[in-house]
Design a protein around this motif. Structure first.
Motif, short mmCIF file in Angstrom:
data_model
loop_
_atom_site.label_atom_id
_atom_site.label_comp_id
_atom_site.label_asym_id
_atom_site.label_seq_id
_atom_site.Cartn_x
_atom_site.Cartn_y
_atom_site.Cartn_z
N PHE A 108 45.32 -2.28 -15.82
CA PHE A 108 45.13 -2.32 -14.28
C PHE A 108 43.47 -2.57 -14.23
N HIS A 109 43.01 -3.14 -13.09
CA HIS A 109 41.90 -3.28 -12.65
C HIS A 109 41.54 -2.47 -11.40
N ILE A 110 40.47 -1.72 -11.26
CA ILE A 110 40.08 -1.20 -10.16
C ILE A 110 39.04 -2.07 -9.72
N VAL A 111 39.18 -2.42 -8.27
CA VAL A 111 38.23 -3.18 -7.56
C VAL A 111 37.59 -2.30 -6.50
N LEU A 112 36.40 -2.12 -6.60
CA LEU A 112 35.55 -1.27 -5.55
C LEU A 112 34.51 -2.17 -4.90
N VAL A 113 35.10 -2.47 -3.58
CA VAL A 113 34.27 -3.33 -2.58
C VAL A 113 33.31 -2.60 -1.69
N GLU A 114 32.06 -3.10 -2.19
CA GLU A 114 30.88 -2.37 -1.61
C GLU A 114 30.53 -1.15 -1.84
N PRO A 115 30.94 -0.39 -3.04
CA PRO A 115 30.79 1.12 -3.15
C PRO A 115 29.29 1.31 -2.90
N ARG A 116 29.08 2.79 -2.19
CA ARG A 116 28.00 3.43 -1.82
C ARG A 116 27.26 4.50 -2.67
N ILE A 117 28.25 5.29 -3.28
CA ILE A 117 27.80 6.47 -3.90
C ILE A 117 27.76 6.28 -5.24
N THR A 121 40.01 -1.80 -16.06
CA THR A 121 38.83 -2.68 -16.02
C THR A 121 38.17 -2.14 -14.52
N LEU A 122 36.63 -2.09 -14.56
CA LEU A 122 36.21 -1.80 -13.31
C LEU A 122 35.75 -3.09 -12.54
N HIS A 123 35.63 -3.49 -11.43
CA HIS A 123 35.05 -4.58 -10.76
C HIS A 123 34.59 -3.82 -9.64
N LEU A 124 33.12 -4.22 -9.46
CA LEU A 124 32.19 -3.92 -8.54
C LEU A 124 31.80 -5.06 -7.70
N ILE A 125 32.43 -5.12 -6.26
CA ILE A 125 31.79 -6.34 -5.35
C ILE A 125 30.81 -6.05 -4.56
N TYR A 126 29.63 -6.99 -4.55
CA TYR A 126 28.47 -6.62 -4.16
C TYR A 126 28.69 -6.88 -2.39
N PRO A 127 27.82 -6.30 -1.67
CA PRO A 127 26.68 -5.57 -2.12
C PRO A 127 27.10 -4.16 -2.20
N ILE A 128 26.29 -3.47 -3.24
CA ILE A 128 26.80 -2.15 -3.77
C ILE A 128 25.39 -1.27 -3.25
N GLY A 129 25.64 0.24 -2.95
CA GLY A 129 24.58 1.04 -2.43
C GLY A 129 23.52 1.58 -3.41
N PHE A 130 23.76 1.05 -4.79
CA PHE A 130 22.92 1.80 -5.75
C PHE A 130 22.58 0.67 -6.98
N SER A 131 21.86 0.95 -7.93
CA SER A 131 21.77 0.12 -9.20
C SER A 131 22.81 0.82 -10.23
N THR A 132 23.29 -0.20 -10.94
CA THR A 132 24.52 0.19 -12.10
C THR A 132 23.42 0.70 -13.20
N LYS A 133 22.00 0.63 -13.20
CA LYS A 133 21.07 1.17 -14.07
C LYS A 133 20.62 2.48 -13.68
N ASP A 134 21.29 2.87 -12.56
CA ASP A 134 21.00 4.26 -11.91
C ASP A 134 21.49 5.47 -12.66
N LYS A 135 20.51 6.24 -12.87
CA LYS A 135 20.99 7.56 -13.89
C LYS A 135 22.08 8.51 -13.39
N ASP A 136 22.03 8.27 -11.96
CA ASP A 136 23.17 9.09 -11.30
C ASP A 136 24.59 8.51 -11.91
N ILE A 137 24.79 7.35 -11.80
CA ILE A 137 25.95 6.77 -11.93
C ILE A 137 26.27 6.87 -13.48
N LYS A 138 25.48 6.92 -14.46
CA LYS A 138 25.57 7.30 -15.76
C LYS A 138 25.81 8.58 -16.00
N ARG A 139 25.30 9.42 -15.36
CA ARG A 139 25.38 10.84 -15.34
C ARG A 139 26.79 11.32 -15.16
#
Length: 154
Positions: free
Chosen positions: A2-11, A28-46
């Motif tokens: 399965f592949h999860i495709v998030l189109v322009e996620p914001r949170i 597998t996770l796929h992020l489609i830009y533009p997104i509302g955050f950085s994947t380096k963001d501590k909130d996403i990793k937390r």
């Protein structure tokens, strides 16, 4: 499978939670830009806790670049509150690409209209706008796992 495709996620917390779900299900996770955050963001990793380093994740400039690698076909399923068909009627038994849109807007109408046979929804009581993105992804993904019987291999 399965592949999860998030189109322009914001949170970022939603994406982090979905990332953790992907690790737990070997998806597998796929992020489609533009997104509302950085994947380096501590909130996403937390939200993904200590699983983030195990996540199979790909970032794409737009849907067109994603479709060059993974052309749209019968294994692509779009999820929207605007659909007529319920998600458990989708044939997910052979895996596939599960698309979810922005938390505040969903998938674009043009995408839904041009792929109407591939659009499904989760049932909800009337008057409810939507449910949390991570909750929606979890419900659909585990329906796919149930249909495919891959959990018997874990």
């Amino acid at each position: 499978m399965f592949h999860i495709v998030l189109v322009e996620p914001r949170i970022p917390q939603n994406t982090g939670n979905i990332g953790r779900l992907c690790v737990a299900t070997d998806s597998t996770l796929h992020l489609i830009y533009p997104i509302g955050f950085s994947t380096k963001d501590k909130d996403i990793k937390r939200a993904g806790l200590d699983y983030w380093q195990h996540l199979k994740i790909f970032e794409w400039e737009n849907l067109e670049s994603f479709w060059k690698k993974y052309p749209f076909n019968d294994k692509h399923f779009l999820f929207s509150t605007k659909a007529n068909k319920l998600y458990f009627t989708a044939d997910l038994s052979n895996g596939g690409f599960l698309y979810f849109g922005r938390e505040d807007a969903g998938l674009k109408a043009s995408l839904l209209d041009s792929n109407a046979n591939h659009v499904y929804k989760l049932p909800m009581k009337k008057g409810i706008r939507s449910i949390n993105l991570a909750t929606s992804v979890g419900a659909v993904l585990y329906e796919g796992i149930k249909q495919s019987n891959i959990y018997t291999e874990w």
